[in-house]
Each structure stands twice: as structure tokens, then as C-alpha cells.
Scaffold this motif. Structure first.
Motif, PDB file in Angstrom:
ATOM      1  N   GLU A  86       0.848  -1.277  -0.025  1.00 37.41           N
ATOM      2  CA  GLU A  86       0.064   0.168   0.077  1.00 37.41           C
ATOM      3  C   GLU A  86       0.761   1.302  -0.166  1.00 37.41           C
ATOM      4  O   GLU A  86       1.789   1.112   0.377  1.00 37.41           O
ATOM      5  N   SER A  87       0.219   2.387  -0.600  1.00 40.52           N
ATOM      6  CA  SER A  87       0.840   3.575  -0.446  1.00 40.52           C
ATOM      7  C   SER A  87      -0.056   4.688  -0.662  1.00 40.52           C
ATOM      8  O   SER A  87      -1.370   4.568  -0.883  1.00 40.52           O
ATOM      9  N   GLY A  88       0.318   6.051  -0.109  1.00 39.39           N
ATOM     10  CA  GLY A  88      -0.617   6.893  -0.492  1.00 39.39           C
ATOM     11  C   GLY A  88      -1.347   7.623   0.756  1.00 39.39           C
ATOM     12  O   GLY A  88      -1.890   8.618   0.993  1.00 39.39           O
ATOM     13  N   GLY A  89      -1.072   6.963   2.136  1.00 38.13           N
ATOM     14  CA  GLY A  89      -1.410   7.645   3.265  1.00 38.13           C
ATOM     15  C   GLY A  89      -0.704   8.793   3.600  1.00 38.13           C
ATOM     16  O   GLY A  89       0.184   9.174   2.903  1.00 38.13           O
ATOM     17  N   GLY A  90      -1.090   9.541   4.848  1.00 38.29           N
ATOM     18  CA  GLY A  90      -0.699  10.643   5.314  1.00 38.29           C
ATOM     19  C   GLY A  90      -1.275  11.450   6.206  1.00 38.29           C
ATOM     20  O   GLY A  90      -2.603  10.747   6.664  1.00 38.29           O
ATOM     21  N   LEU A  91      -1.267  12.622   6.379  1.00 37.15           N
ATOM     22  CA  LEU A  91      -1.861  13.385   7.281  1.00 37.15           C
ATOM     23  C   LEU A  91      -2.708  14.509   6.468  1.00 37.15           C
ATOM     24  O   LEU A  91      -2.030  15.190   5.480  1.00 37.15           O
ATOM     25  N   VAL A  92      -3.814  14.557   6.593  1.00 38.46           N
ATOM     26  CA  VAL A  92      -4.816  15.415   5.938  1.00 38.46           C
ATOM     27  C   VAL A  92      -5.589  16.059   6.798  1.00 38.46           C
ATOM     28  O   VAL A  92      -6.000  15.369   8.065  1.00 38.46           O
ATOM     29  N   GLN A  93      -6.165  17.500   6.583  1.00 36.43           N
ATOM     30  CA  GLN A  93      -7.073  17.955   7.376  1.00 36.43           C
ATOM     31  C   GLN A  93      -8.369  17.635   7.157  1.00 36.43           C
ATOM     32  O   GLN A  93      -8.871  17.049   6.063  1.00 36.43           O
ATOM     33  N   ALA A  94      -9.216  17.653   8.025  1.00 35.07           N
ATOM     34  CA  ALA A  94     -10.824  17.435   7.869  1.00 35.07           C
ATOM     35  C   ALA A  94     -11.404  18.006   6.602  1.00 35.07           C
ATOM     36  O   ALA A  94     -11.157  19.181   6.150  1.00 35.07           O
ATOM     37  N   GLY A  95     -11.938  17.202   5.816  1.00 36.59           N
ATOM     38  CA  GLY A  95     -12.492  17.768   4.551  1.00 36.59           C
ATOM     39  C   GLY A  95     -11.759  17.556   3.388  1.00 36.59           C
ATOM     40  O   GLY A  95     -12.122  17.613   2.234  1.00 36.59           O
ATOM     41  N   GLY A  96     -10.559  17.099   3.595  1.00 41.42           N
ATOM     42  CA  GLY A  96      -9.455  17.057   2.351  1.00 41.42           C
ATOM     43  C   GLY A  96      -9.918  15.572   1.803  1.00 41.42           C
ATOM     44  O   GLY A  96     -10.789  14.591   2.151  1.00 41.42           O
ATOM     45  N   SER A  97      -8.929  15.251   0.961  1.00 39.33           N
ATOM     46  CA  SER A  97      -8.915  14.033   0.068  1.00 39.33           C
ATOM     47  C   SER A  97      -7.499  13.247   0.364  1.00 39.33           C
ATOM     48  O   SER A  97      -6.445  13.860   0.339  1.00 39.33           O
ATOM     49  N   LEU A  98      -7.543  11.926   0.191  1.00 40.47           N
ATOM     50  CA  LEU A  98      -6.335  11.148  -0.121  1.00 40.47           C
ATOM     51  C   LEU A  98      -6.792  10.147  -0.947  1.00 40.47           C
ATOM     52  O   LEU A  98      -7.704   9.506  -1.117  1.00 40.47           O
ATOM     53  N   ARG A  99      -5.609   9.562  -1.820  1.00 48.72           N
ATOM     54  CA  ARG A  99      -5.739   8.531  -2.883  1.00 48.72           C
ATOM     55  C   ARG A  99      -4.928   7.335  -2.336  1.00 48.72           C
ATOM     56  O   ARG A  99      -3.592   7.575  -2.521  1.00 48.72           O
ATOM     57  N   LEU A 100      -5.418   6.148  -1.932  1.00 48.38           N
ATOM     58  CA  LEU A 100      -4.425   5.021  -1.526  1.00 48.38           C
ATOM     59  C   LEU A 100      -4.383   4.238  -2.792  1.00 48.38           C
ATOM     60  O   LEU A 100      -5.307   3.980  -3.547  1.00 48.38           O
ATOM     61  N   SER A 101      -3.355   3.755  -2.672  1.00 48.41           N
ATOM     62  CA  SER A 101      -2.891   2.639  -3.882  1.00 48.41           C
ATOM     63  C   SER A 101      -2.136   1.273  -3.297  1.00 48.41           C
ATOM     64  O   SER A 101      -1.934   1.257  -2.139  1.00 48.41           O
ATOM     65  N   CYS A 102      -2.540   0.416  -3.822  1.00 53.84           N
ATOM     66  CA  CYS A 102      -2.227  -0.992  -3.462  1.00 53.84           C
ATOM     67  C   CYS A 102      -1.763  -1.858  -4.797  1.00 53.84           C
ATOM     68  O   CYS A 102      -2.377  -2.101  -5.637  1.00 53.84           O
ATOM     69  N   ALA A 103      -0.434  -1.901  -4.888  1.00 54.41           N
ATOM     70  CA  ALA A 103       0.000  -2.861  -5.784  1.00 54.41           C
ATOM     71  C   ALA A 103       0.386  -4.332  -5.587  1.00 54.41           C
ATOM     72  O   ALA A 103       0.873  -4.588  -4.381  1.00 54.41           O
ATOM     73  N   ALA A 104       0.018  -5.028  -6.495  1.00 52.67           N
ATOM     74  CA  ALA A 104      -0.164  -6.416  -6.324  1.00 52.67           C
ATOM     75  C   ALA A 104       0.987  -7.197  -7.246  1.00 52.67           C
ATOM     76  O   ALA A 104       1.043  -6.734  -8.202  1.00 52.67           O
ATOM     77  N   SER A 105       1.455  -8.354  -6.647  1.00 52.87           N
ATOM     78  CA  SER A 105       2.600  -9.068  -7.398  1.00 52.87           C
ATOM     79  C   SER A 105       2.468 -10.338  -7.102  1.00 52.87           C
ATOM     80  O   SER A 105       2.007 -10.793  -5.841  1.00 52.87           O
ATOM     81  N   GLY A 106       2.715 -11.318  -7.750  1.00 51.71           N
ATOM     82  CA  GLY A 106       2.971 -12.865  -7.319  1.00 51.71           C
ATOM     83  C   GLY A 106       1.609 -13.735  -7.945  1.00 51.71           C
ATOM     84  O   GLY A 106       2.073 -15.024  -8.063  1.00 51.71           O
ATOM     85  N   ARG A 107       0.739 -13.194  -8.389  1.00 53.56           N
ATOM     86  CA  ARG A 107      -0.321 -13.944  -8.981  1.00 53.56           C
ATOM     87  C   ARG A 107      -1.163 -13.116 -10.047  1.00 53.56           C
ATOM     88  O   ARG A 107      -0.918 -11.708 -10.064  1.00 53.56           O
ATOM     89  N   THR A 108      -1.703 -13.627 -10.948  1.00 49.86           N
ATOM     90  CA  THR A 108      -2.620 -12.854 -11.922  1.00 49.86           C
ATOM     91  C   THR A 108      -3.750 -12.116 -11.091  1.00 49.86           C
ATOM     92  O   THR A 108      -4.728 -12.611 -10.514  1.00 49.86           O
ATOM     93  N   PHE A 109      -3.580 -11.079 -11.275  1.00 48.32           N
ATOM     94  CA  PHE A 109      -4.128  -9.863 -10.427  1.00 48.32           C
ATOM     95  C   PHE A 109      -5.547  -9.888 -10.988  1.00 48.32           C
ATOM     96  O   PHE A 109      -6.608  -9.675 -10.087  1.00 48.32           O
ATOM     97  N   GLY A 110      -5.915 -10.182 -11.956  1.00 45.82           N
ATOM     98  CA  GLY A 110      -7.174 -10.024 -12.665  1.00 45.82           C
ATOM     99  C   GLY A 110      -8.200 -11.071 -12.339  1.00 45.82           C
ATOM    100  O   GLY A 110      -9.424 -11.038 -12.784  1.00 45.82           O
ATOM    101  N   ASN A 111      -7.640 -12.070 -11.486  1.00 46.18           N
ATOM    102  CA  ASN A 111      -8.497 -13.267 -11.293  1.00 46.18           C
ATOM    103  C   ASN A 111      -9.207 -13.305  -9.833  1.00 46.18           C
ATOM    104  O   ASN A 111      -9.856 -14.034  -9.568  1.00 46.18           O
ATOM    105  N   TYR A 112      -8.878 -12.109  -9.065  1.00 42.55           N
ATOM    106  CA  TYR A 112      -9.551 -12.438  -7.788  1.00 42.55           C
ATOM    107  C   TYR A 112     -10.044 -10.731  -7.315  1.00 42.55           C
ATOM    108  O   TYR A 112      -9.616  -9.890  -7.887  1.00 42.55           O
ATOM    109  N   ALA A 113     -11.022 -10.568  -6.540  1.00 41.15           N
ATOM    110  CA  ALA A 113     -11.542  -9.592  -5.703  1.00 41.15           C
ATOM    111  C   ALA A 113     -10.373  -8.933  -4.781  1.00 41.15           C
ATOM    112  O   ALA A 113      -9.461  -9.661  -4.124  1.00 41.15           O
ATOM    113  N   MET A 114     -10.496  -7.747  -4.723  1.00 42.74           N
ATOM    114  CA  MET A 114      -9.586  -7.005  -3.638  1.00 42.74           C
ATOM    115  C   MET A 114     -10.636  -6.071  -2.945  1.00 42.74           C
ATOM    116  O   MET A 114     -11.873  -5.729  -3.018  1.00 42.74           O
ATOM    117  N   GLY A 115      -9.988  -5.830  -1.702  1.00 41.04           N
ATOM    118  CA  GLY A 115     -10.666  -5.014  -0.671  1.00 41.04           C
ATOM    119  C   GLY A 115      -9.770  -4.158   0.166  1.00 41.04           C
ATOM    120  O   GLY A 115      -8.600  -4.339   0.097  1.00 41.04           O
TER     121      GLY A 115
END
Length: 124
Positions: free
Chosen positions: A6-35
Motif C-alpha cells: 500500500e501507499s498514499g497514506g498521510g496526514l490531511v485536514q478534515a474535509g480533505g482527500s487522499l488516494r490510496l494505492s495497492c500494488a499487487a504481485s505474485g499472481r494474476t491480479f485480474g482473477n480475484y476480488a480486492m478489498g
């Protein structure tokens, strides 16, 4: 085996926005659900959002509906969590998880692989 970072976390003020990312490796990513899940200090890990293998279905916790959006890019083996209108109660460590099936919802037991988490802190 699946590795999730995971990446993209941080400190933000109330009302602000963040975008988290999660990079996967090791298996065909498109075959399974993510949460995405989160865990605040002293509390249990809770469901935030999930997305099916092809992005066709999404599920959200009530606390995330209308503010968070989960999406995925199978070509880049990455899942995202766009978080808008953040509140102090959204403060937690956010975890990315990969299910062992094409569709999954909010049950922790559906997810076989977990990332290390990224801290999100929302100040008032």
C-alpha cells in the motif's frame, strides 16, 4: 502467493482527500476480488470497500458510501481507494487485501492475502 504494498497514506485536514494505492504481485491480479479495510487503535479491523475481479461490482461500508470510491487497474495490478470529505474518525491504518475468489464482500475471512498497511491521519 500474492504480495501487496500500500501507499498514499498521510496526514490531511478534515474535509480533505487522499488516494490510496495497492500494488499487487505474485499472481494474476485480474482473477480475484480486492478489498480495503482499516483498523484504528484499540479497535477491530473493519471493512471499508471491495471490488470484484473485473471491477464490475463494488461494495462499501456505510461509513464509506458517498465519500470513498474503490477502483482497479488490472493492467497495472493496482487497486485504489479515493477518499474524499475525510473526517477525523477515518483515522486508521488502511489495509489492502486480496480475496481467493472473483467476488468478495466485507468478511475478513474471504481475504487470503494482506498488505502491511498505510497510516491515514485526519486532523480536525
Amino acid at each position: 502467493q500474492v504480495q501487496l504494498v500500500e501507499s498514499g497514506g498521510g496526514l490531511v485536514q478534515a474535509g480533505g482527500s487522499l488516494r490510496l494505492s495497492c500494488a499487487a504481485s505474485g499472481r494474476t491480479f485480474g482473477n480475484y476480488a480486492m478489498g480495503w479495510f482499516r483498523q484504528a487503535p484499540g479497535k477491530e479491523r473493519q471493512f471499508v470497500a471491495a471490488i470484484s475481479w473485473n471491477g464490475g461490482r463494488t461494495y462499501y461500508a456505510d461509513s464509506a458510501k458517498g465519500r470513498f470510491t474503490i477502483s482497479r487497474d488490472n493492467a497495472k495490478s493496482t487497486v485504489f481507494l479515493q477518499m474524499n470529505s475525510l473526517k477525523p474518525e477515518d483515522t486508521a491504518v488502511y489495509y489492502c487485501a486480496a480475496a481467493d475468489r472473483m467476488y468478495a464482500s466485507g468478511e475478513l475471512g474471504e481475504y487470503a492475502y494482506w498488505g502491511q498497511g498505510t497510516q491515514v491521519t485526519v486532523s480536525s
